[in-house]
Design a protein around this motif. Structure first.
Motif, PDB file in Angstrom:
ATOM      1  N   GLN A 180      -2.785  10.489  -0.697  1.00  0.00           N
ATOM      2  CA  GLN A 180      -1.996   9.999  -2.013  1.00  0.00           C
ATOM      3  C   GLN A 180      -3.371   9.189  -2.794  1.00  0.00           C
ATOM      4  O   GLN A 180      -3.573   9.303  -3.878  1.00  0.00           O
ATOM      5  CB  GLN A 180      -0.794   9.417  -1.725  1.00  0.00           C
ATOM      6  CG  GLN A 180       0.329  10.180  -1.351  1.00  0.00           C
ATOM      7  CD  GLN A 180       1.550   9.509  -1.106  1.00  0.00           C
ATOM      8  OE1 GLN A 180       1.620   8.095  -1.249  1.00  0.00           O
ATOM      9  NE2 GLN A 180       2.636  10.173  -0.438  1.00  0.00           N
ATOM     10  N   ALA A 181      -3.710   8.245  -1.736  1.00  0.00           N
ATOM     11  CA  ALA A 181      -4.718   7.267  -2.666  1.00  0.00           C
ATOM     12  C   ALA A 181      -5.956   8.172  -2.927  1.00  0.00           C
ATOM     13  O   ALA A 181      -6.450   7.868  -3.933  1.00  0.00           O
ATOM     14  CB  ALA A 181      -5.329   6.286  -1.270  1.00  0.00           C
ATOM     15  N   ALA A 182      -6.433   9.200  -2.286  1.00  0.00           N
ATOM     16  CA  ALA A 182      -7.447   9.866  -2.375  1.00  0.00           C
ATOM     17  C   ALA A 182      -7.145  10.835  -3.653  1.00  0.00           C
ATOM     18  O   ALA A 182      -7.974  10.987  -4.388  1.00  0.00           O
ATOM     19  CB  ALA A 182      -7.823  10.980  -1.072  1.00  0.00           C
ATOM     20  N   GLU A 183      -6.198  11.425  -3.717  1.00  0.00           N
ATOM     21  CA  GLU A 183      -5.711  12.134  -4.923  1.00  0.00           C
ATOM     22  C   GLU A 183      -5.784  11.520  -6.218  1.00  0.00           C
ATOM     23  O   GLU A 183      -5.939  11.710  -7.042  1.00  0.00           O
ATOM     24  CB  GLU A 183      -4.353  12.852  -4.792  1.00  0.00           C
ATOM     25  CG  GLU A 183      -4.281  13.627  -3.488  1.00  0.00           C
ATOM     26  CD  GLU A 183      -4.936  15.130  -3.925  1.00  0.00           C
ATOM     27  OE1 GLU A 183      -5.426  15.379  -5.138  1.00  0.00           O
ATOM     28  OE2 GLU A 183      -5.182  16.027  -3.064  1.00  0.00           O
ATOM     29  N   ARG A 184      -5.346  10.037  -6.104  1.00  0.00           N
ATOM     30  CA  ARG A 184      -5.071   9.011  -7.036  1.00  0.00           C
ATOM     31  C   ARG A 184      -6.675   8.904  -7.502  1.00  0.00           C
ATOM     32  O   ARG A 184      -6.917   8.609  -8.986  1.00  0.00           O
ATOM     33  CB  ARG A 184      -4.367   8.136  -6.815  1.00  0.00           C
ATOM     34  CG  ARG A 184      -4.135   7.067  -7.805  1.00  0.00           C
ATOM     35  CD  ARG A 184      -3.304   5.992  -7.707  1.00  0.00           C
ATOM     36  NE  ARG A 184      -3.676   5.195  -6.591  1.00  0.00           N
ATOM     37  CZ  ARG A 184      -3.282   4.980  -5.332  1.00  0.00           C
ATOM     38  NH1 ARG A 184      -2.231   5.673  -5.100  1.00  0.00           N
ATOM     39  NH2 ARG A 184      -3.722   4.167  -4.588  1.00  0.00           N
ATOM     40  N   ALA A 211     -15.058   4.396   6.354  1.00  0.00           N
ATOM     41  CA  ALA A 211     -14.405   2.852   6.590  1.00  0.00           C
ATOM     42  C   ALA A 211     -15.488   1.755   6.214  1.00  0.00           C
ATOM     43  O   ALA A 211     -16.657   1.967   6.613  1.00  0.00           O
ATOM     44  CB  ALA A 211     -13.701   2.976   7.806  1.00  0.00           C
ATOM     45  N   GLU A 212     -14.977   0.766   5.941  1.00  0.00           N
ATOM     46  CA  GLU A 212     -15.871  -0.334   5.855  1.00  0.00           C
ATOM     47  C   GLU A 212     -16.014  -0.823   7.180  1.00  0.00           C
ATOM     48  O   GLU A 212     -17.151  -1.408   7.599  1.00  0.00           O
ATOM     49  CB  GLU A 212     -15.126  -1.331   4.918  1.00  0.00           C
ATOM     50  CG  GLU A 212     -15.374  -1.276   3.404  1.00  0.00           C
ATOM     51  CD  GLU A 212     -14.790  -2.484   2.652  1.00  0.00           C
ATOM     52  OE1 GLU A 212     -14.033  -3.086   3.000  1.00  0.00           O
ATOM     53  OE2 GLU A 212     -15.287  -2.571   1.409  1.00  0.00           O
ATOM     54  N   ILE A 239      -3.472   1.009   1.730  1.00  0.00           N
ATOM     55  CA  ILE A 239      -4.832   1.723   1.804  1.00  0.00           C
ATOM     56  C   ILE A 239      -5.450   1.606   0.387  1.00  0.00           C
ATOM     57  O   ILE A 239      -4.657   1.601  -0.627  1.00  0.00           O
ATOM     58  CB  ILE A 239      -4.625   3.447   2.168  1.00  0.00           C
ATOM     59  CG1 ILE A 239      -4.186   3.550   3.507  1.00  0.00           C
ATOM     60  CG2 ILE A 239      -5.655   4.080   1.779  1.00  0.00           C
ATOM     61  CD1 ILE A 239      -5.605   3.199   4.513  1.00  0.00           C
ATOM     62  N   HIS A 240      -6.630   1.333   0.434  1.00  0.00           N
ATOM     63  CA  HIS A 240      -7.340   1.318  -0.961  1.00  0.00           C
ATOM     64  C   HIS A 240      -8.573   1.806  -0.886  1.00  0.00           C
ATOM     65  O   HIS A 240      -9.237   2.013   0.141  1.00  0.00           O
ATOM     66  CB  HIS A 240      -7.597  -0.152  -1.307  1.00  0.00           C
ATOM     67  CG  HIS A 240      -6.242  -0.973  -1.791  1.00  0.00           C
ATOM     68  ND1 HIS A 240      -5.894  -0.988  -3.091  1.00  0.00           N
ATOM     69  CD2 HIS A 240      -5.588  -1.611  -1.007  1.00  0.00           C
ATOM     70  CE1 HIS A 240      -4.733  -1.697  -3.130  1.00  0.00           C
ATOM     71  NE2 HIS A 240      -4.449  -2.090  -1.964  1.00  0.00           N
ATOM     72  N   LEU A 276      -8.425  -1.483   4.417  1.00  0.00           N
ATOM     73  CA  LEU A 276      -6.885  -1.889   4.416  1.00  0.00           C
ATOM     74  C   LEU A 276      -7.012  -3.260   4.015  1.00  0.00           C
ATOM     75  O   LEU A 276      -7.755  -4.035   3.897  1.00  0.00           O
ATOM     76  CB  LEU A 276      -6.538  -1.994   5.821  1.00  0.00           C
ATOM     77  CG  LEU A 276      -6.424  -0.651   6.687  1.00  0.00           C
ATOM     78  CD1 LEU A 276      -5.695  -0.818   8.034  1.00  0.00           C
ATOM     79  CD2 LEU A 276      -5.333   0.393   6.118  1.00  0.00           C
ATOM     80  N   GLU A 277      -5.802  -3.255   3.084  1.00  0.00           N
ATOM     81  CA  GLU A 277      -5.448  -4.616   2.751  1.00  0.00           C
ATOM     82  C   GLU A 277      -4.215  -4.981   3.027  1.00  0.00           C
ATOM     83  O   GLU A 277      -3.269  -4.086   3.648  1.00  0.00           O
ATOM     84  CB  GLU A 277      -5.553  -4.654   1.133  1.00  0.00           C
ATOM     85  CG  GLU A 277      -6.986  -4.668   0.807  1.00  0.00           C
ATOM     86  CD  GLU A 277      -7.087  -4.992  -0.993  1.00  0.00           C
ATOM     87  OE1 GLU A 277      -5.840  -4.731  -1.614  1.00  0.00           O
ATOM     88  OE2 GLU A 277      -8.002  -5.304  -1.226  1.00  0.00           O
ATOM     89  N   GLY A 278      -3.571  -6.144   3.010  1.00  0.00           N
ATOM     90  CA  GLY A 278      -2.353  -6.430   3.446  1.00  0.00           C
ATOM     91  C   GLY A 278      -2.356  -6.954   4.840  1.00  0.00           C
ATOM     92  O   GLY A 278      -3.340  -7.385   5.546  1.00  0.00           O
ATOM     93  N   ASN A 279      -0.999  -7.429   5.435  1.00  0.00           N
ATOM     94  CA  ASN A 279      -0.859  -7.886   6.771  1.00  0.00           C
ATOM     95  C   ASN A 279      -0.699  -6.643   7.559  1.00  0.00           C
ATOM     96  O   ASN A 279      -0.543  -5.402   7.137  1.00  0.00           O
ATOM     97  CB  ASN A 279       0.231  -8.925   6.596  1.00  0.00           C
ATOM     98  CG  ASN A 279       1.407  -8.399   6.365  1.00  0.00           C
ATOM     99  OD1 ASN A 279       1.951  -7.102   6.614  1.00  0.00           O
ATOM    100  ND2 ASN A 279       2.032  -9.199   5.434  1.00  0.00           N
ATOM    101  N   GLU A 280      -0.800  -6.941   8.853  1.00  0.00           N
ATOM    102  CA  GLU A 280      -0.711  -5.997   9.805  1.00  0.00           C
ATOM    103  C   GLU A 280       0.559  -5.206  10.027  1.00  0.00           C
ATOM    104  O   GLU A 280       0.778  -4.055  10.258  1.00  0.00           O
ATOM    105  CB  GLU A 280      -0.782  -6.544  11.431  1.00  0.00           C
ATOM    106  CG  GLU A 280      -0.985  -5.654  12.543  1.00  0.00           C
ATOM    107  CD  GLU A 280      -1.233  -6.258  13.652  1.00  0.00           C
ATOM    108  OE1 GLU A 280      -1.008  -5.347  14.891  1.00  0.00           O
ATOM    109  OE2 GLU A 280      -1.551  -7.326  13.641  1.00  0.00           O
ATOM    110  N   GLU A 281       1.691  -5.833   9.449  1.00  0.00           N
ATOM    111  CA  GLU A 281       3.147  -5.282   9.509  1.00  0.00           C
ATOM    112  C   GLU A 281       3.145  -4.382   8.327  1.00  0.00           C
ATOM    113  O   GLU A 281       3.900  -3.332   8.197  1.00  0.00           O
ATOM    114  CB  GLU A 281       4.416  -6.229   9.306  1.00  0.00           C
ATOM    115  CG  GLU A 281       4.169  -7.070  10.694  1.00  0.00           C
ATOM    116  CD  GLU A 281       3.321  -8.036  10.977  1.00  0.00           C
ATOM    117  OE1 GLU A 281       2.616  -8.518  10.031  1.00  0.00           O
ATOM    118  OE2 GLU A 281       3.086  -8.485  12.039  1.00  0.00           O
TER     119      GLU A 281
END
Length: 395
Positions: free
Chosen positions: A174-178, A150-151, A220-221, A211-216
């Motif tokens: 899914q992000a890891a598989e991609r 994690a960053e 995942i990146h 993480l990106e985006g808002n808390e709601e």
């Protein structure tokens, strides 16, 4: 008569002994029925992801585990719900923290379905060997699970409520598989990292997750890698440096790259396959020249603006691709080898294979040998046409 009688008695005694042994063999398993303690499913916490942070001299663990949220119908869970709970525990050892979590939740933690282990930044900088060794030794853990860095804290990654899949941990998987299928992630599996750490230089790279985006609505990146050496994180690799590592190790295939050509033309290439070979040469002064040959097979996928695939276009694309791969490889070598002495590229392995005598005599100062190594990089690109025009040319 006496001999015959004695023989009959011995035969009867033998039959009785056989029957007695058979009876004991049948009854013996019944004595073992109380040795195994069955755990009911409702008393288990089926862990989907684990986050490990290092805080105030202790392990701080975060667990995401499966809790079905039924929709009221016949289904056991509702796929539109998040179907998970999050619990935390800390302790001086991982064993103690896991035990505390189980007691606090009143459940036995089951890791057989675990998909992800995330190490926080402070954990990475303090010690990666202990958590990796722990999970690698657990029989419930599959060696193919993803191990990531994690960053920031691992807690925020594992506890993020991402509405995708049956549980939020599915989004991480899914992000890891991609990342593996699109070839922008180098390694990432627990088995890959264990093998790296057991190599001569004890260096490894873990994919960086954030993480990106808002808390709601968090997203995942994965991008870049945490570069580790001697059991802790020493630096980070950018996306470009990860691509360089993929080219050098021959793992770049079924991907794509876009290159600027003459006349403001942008050419998109589909990578059909690649291969890389390392071969060291030792000169009379004892200096190492590492020859790196990368061969690539690609096809022209698209040009903007559209232009016909001519020999001139293919030549320009080949030259541009060779320059770009060379740039990425040199950039990665500079960061991993020259700056950090962290060999995630297999240079030490190649030296041991082709120059075993030299390797043995320099095993005690392998890092110095790597940092003084010179490179001869050869890029061979084969580019063909693709699509309708390629079919017309064949006819």
């Amino acid at each position: 008569m006496r001999l015959l009688k004695n023989r009959l008695l011995r035969q009867r005694a033998g039959k009785h002994s056989y029957r007695a042994l058979l009876l004991i063999a049948c009854l013996f398993p019944l004595l073992l029925t109380g040795c195994m303690h069955a755990v009911r499913l409702k008393d288990r916490a089926i862990v989907q992801a684990v986050g490990i942070d290092w805080e105030e001299g202790e392990y701080r663990l975060t667990f995401q585990y499966f809790v079905p949220e039924g929709s009221g119908g016949a289904t056991a869970f509702d796929a539109s719900k998040l179907n998970n709970n999050v619990m935390e525990a800390s302790g001086p050892t991982l064993t103690d923290a896991i035990s505390k979590a189980g007691r606090a939740e009143g459940k036995q933690l089951f890791f057989g379905s675990n998909r992800i282990v995330v190490l926080g930044r402070e954990m990475m900088e303090h010690d990666i060997n202990s958590p990796i060794s722990y999970f690698n030794s657990q029989p419930q853990i599959h060696p193919g699970i993803y191990l990531m860095a994690a960053e920031g804290s691992a807690r925020e990654i594992v506890s993020a409520q991402i509405a995708r899949g049956i549980v939020p941990a599915s989004a991480i998987e899914q992000a890891a598989e991609r990342g593996r299928s699109d070839r922008f992630m180098h390694g990432g599996r627990l088995l890959d990292i264990v093998m790296q750490l057991q190599s001569e230089t004890r260096a490894a790279d873990l994919p960086l997750i954030y993480l990106e985006g808002n808390e709601e609505e968090p997203e995942i990146h994965i991008g870049g890698s945490a570069l580790c050496k001697d059991g802790r994180q020493v630096d980070t690799l950018t996306d470009e440096e990860v691509l360089g590592a993929l080219w050098i190790t021959g793992r770049m295939e079924q991907s794509a790259m876009s290159l600027p050509l003459e006349g403001d033309t942008l050419c998109a290439l589909k990578i059909l396959g690649s291969d890389a070979r390392l071969h060291p040469e030792i000169n009379a002064q004892g200096e190492v020249l590492m020859k790196l040959e990368i061969s690539v097979h690609s096809a022209v996928q698209e040009t903007i603006p559209p232009v016909s695939s001519s020999s001139a276009l293919l030549r320009q694309a080949r030259e541009a691709q060779e320059q770009e791969i060379r740039r990425l490889a040199e950039q990665t070598i500079q960061k991993t080898i020259y700056q950090n002495g962290a060999d995630i590229l297999g240079l030490g392995k190649a030296l041991r294979k082709f120059e075993p005598g030299y390797y043995q005599s320099h095993a005690g100062r392998l890092e110095e040998t790597l940092k003084s190594m010179r490179f001869d990089i050869k890029i061979v690109c084969n580019i063909g046409r693709i699509g309708l025009e390629a079919g017309n040319n064949k006819r």
